[in-house]
Design a protein around this motif. Structure first.
Motif, PDB file in Angstrom:
ATOM      1  N   LEU A  22      -5.044  -5.540   2.042  1.00  0.00           N
ATOM      2  CA  LEU A  22      -5.210  -6.357   0.840  1.00  0.00           C
ATOM      3  C   LEU A  22      -4.659  -5.629  -0.385  1.00  0.00           C
ATOM      4  N   ASN A  23      -5.035  -4.365  -0.551  1.00  0.00           N
ATOM      5  CA  ASN A  23      -4.564  -3.589  -1.701  1.00  0.00           C
ATOM      6  C   ASN A  23      -3.045  -3.444  -1.704  1.00  0.00           C
ATOM      7  N   THR A  24      -2.445  -3.302  -0.506  1.00  0.00           N
ATOM      8  CA  THR A  24      -0.991  -3.175  -0.396  1.00  0.00           C
ATOM      9  C   THR A  24      -0.312  -4.445  -0.903  1.00  0.00           C
ATOM     10  N   VAL A  25      -0.907  -5.596  -0.599  1.00  0.00           N
ATOM     11  CA  VAL A  25      -0.328  -6.874  -0.988  1.00  0.00           C
ATOM     12  C   VAL A  25      -0.569  -7.169  -2.477  1.00  0.00           C
ATOM     13  N   VAL A  26      -1.770  -6.842  -2.966  1.00  0.00           N
ATOM     14  CA  VAL A  26      -2.175  -7.255  -4.322  1.00  0.00           C
ATOM     15  C   VAL A  26      -1.670  -6.321  -5.418  1.00  0.00           C
ATOM     16  N   PHE A  27      -1.665  -5.015  -5.161  1.00  0.00           N
ATOM     17  CA  PHE A  27      -1.379  -4.052  -6.231  1.00  0.00           C
ATOM     18  C   PHE A  27      -0.014  -3.394  -6.082  1.00  0.00           C
ATOM     19  N   PRO A  28       0.644  -3.121  -7.218  1.00  0.00           N
ATOM     20  CA  PRO A  28       1.961  -2.475  -7.161  1.00  0.00           C
ATOM     21  C   PRO A  28       1.877  -0.969  -6.917  1.00  0.00           C
ATOM     22  N   VAL A  29       0.674  -0.419  -6.910  1.00  0.00           N
ATOM     23  CA  VAL A  29       0.507   1.022  -6.663  1.00  0.00           C
ATOM     24  C   VAL A  29      -0.151   1.203  -5.295  1.00  0.00           C
ATOM     25  N   SER A  30       0.126   2.340  -4.654  1.00  0.00           N
ATOM     26  CA  SER A  30      -0.507   2.575  -3.354  1.00  0.00           C
ATOM     27  C   SER A  30      -1.626   3.604  -3.516  1.00  0.00           C
TER      28      SER A  30
END
Length: 193
Positions: A22-30
Motif C-alpha cells: 500500500l505504501n509503495t503505491v500511495v507514497f512517492p517515498v520508500s
C-alpha cells in the motif's frame, strides 16, 4: 454511503506485506525495514483501513519525545486513489485524534506534507492543523523537495510549570487569543478608525 463499510484493523506480522504494498503505491517515498519493524511495536498508532473488507489505506504514527515535549508524529496516512473522498482518511485521522485525547499526555500532533500537496494540506486544516514551518530540501529524491510541517497543538508546551525554550510566550499568546475573542468588535473598529 454508510461509514460502517470502513473498518480499522491492527498491523500484524501476517499483514505487514499489505502495508508495504500500500505504501509503495500511495507514497512517492520508500520506507525501510526499520520503519516496518517499528510499526509492529506501536499498537493502536498503526492501523490498516478496510473498505468492504479490502485494505485501502493505512496510518502509521510514532511517539516523539524530543525538545522537552511528548508529540505524536504521523509518519504516514494514506489511501488508495479510487477510495479517496469516502471517509477513509477521516476515519484513520479520527482514530489517531481519539487515541491522543484518551491518553491526554501529548503536547501536539505533527506531520510533513509536500508543499504542493494542497488536498492533504486542506484535509489536515479541517481537523485544526496549521502550517507550523516549511523545511527546505526535506525530501531526498522527489520534487518539490520542500515540506510543510503541519501541527495541531493540544496544550501549551509547559514543562514543570516553566515554559520550554522557544515557547516562552506561548501561554501568554493563548491568553491574548481569549481576550481578543471577547473584544473582537472593539479591535475591529480600532483597526478601521
Amino acid at each position: 454511503m454508510t461509514r460502517s463499510r470502513i473498518e480499522l484493523g491492527d498491523v500484524t506480522p501476517h499483514n505487514i506485506k499489505q502495508l508495504k504494498k500500500l505504501n509503495t503505491v500511495v507514497f512517492p517515498v520508500s520506507y525501510n525495514e526499520k520503519f516496518y519493524k517499528d510499526v509492529l511495536e506501536v499498537g493502536e498508532l498503526a492501523k490498516l483501513a478496510y473498505y468492504n473488507d479490502i485494505v485501502v489505506g493505512a496510518v502509521c504514527c510514532r511517539v516523539d519525545t524530543s525538545e522537552n515535549s511528548r508529540r505524536l508524529y504521523i509518519m504516514t496516512l494514506g489511501c488508495l486513489f479510487p477510495y479517496r473522498r469516502l471517509g477513509v482518511g477521516t476515519t484513520m485521522l479520527e482514530h489517531v485524534l481519539n487515541h491522543v485525547e484518551k491518553d491526554g499526555n501529548y503536547d501536539n500532533i505533527y506531520l510533513h506534507v509536500q508543499v504542493n500537496n494542497t488536498s492533504a494540506i486542506d484535509f489536515y486544516k479541517k481537523f485544526g492543523f496549521e502550517i507550523h514551518e516549511t523545511k527546505k530540501h526535506y525530501y531526498k529524491r522527489i520534487e518539490p523537495a520542500d515540506a510543510h510541517v503541519l501541527q495541531k497543538n493540544l496544550r501549551p508546551a509547559i514543562t514543570n510549570g516553566i515554559a520550554s525554550p522557544g515557547e516562552k510566550n506561548h501561554h501568554d499568546k493563548h491568553s491574548e487569543k481569549i481576550i481578543d475573542k471577547n473584544n473582537v468588535d472593539k479591535h475591529h473598529n480600532d483597526k478601521h478608525a
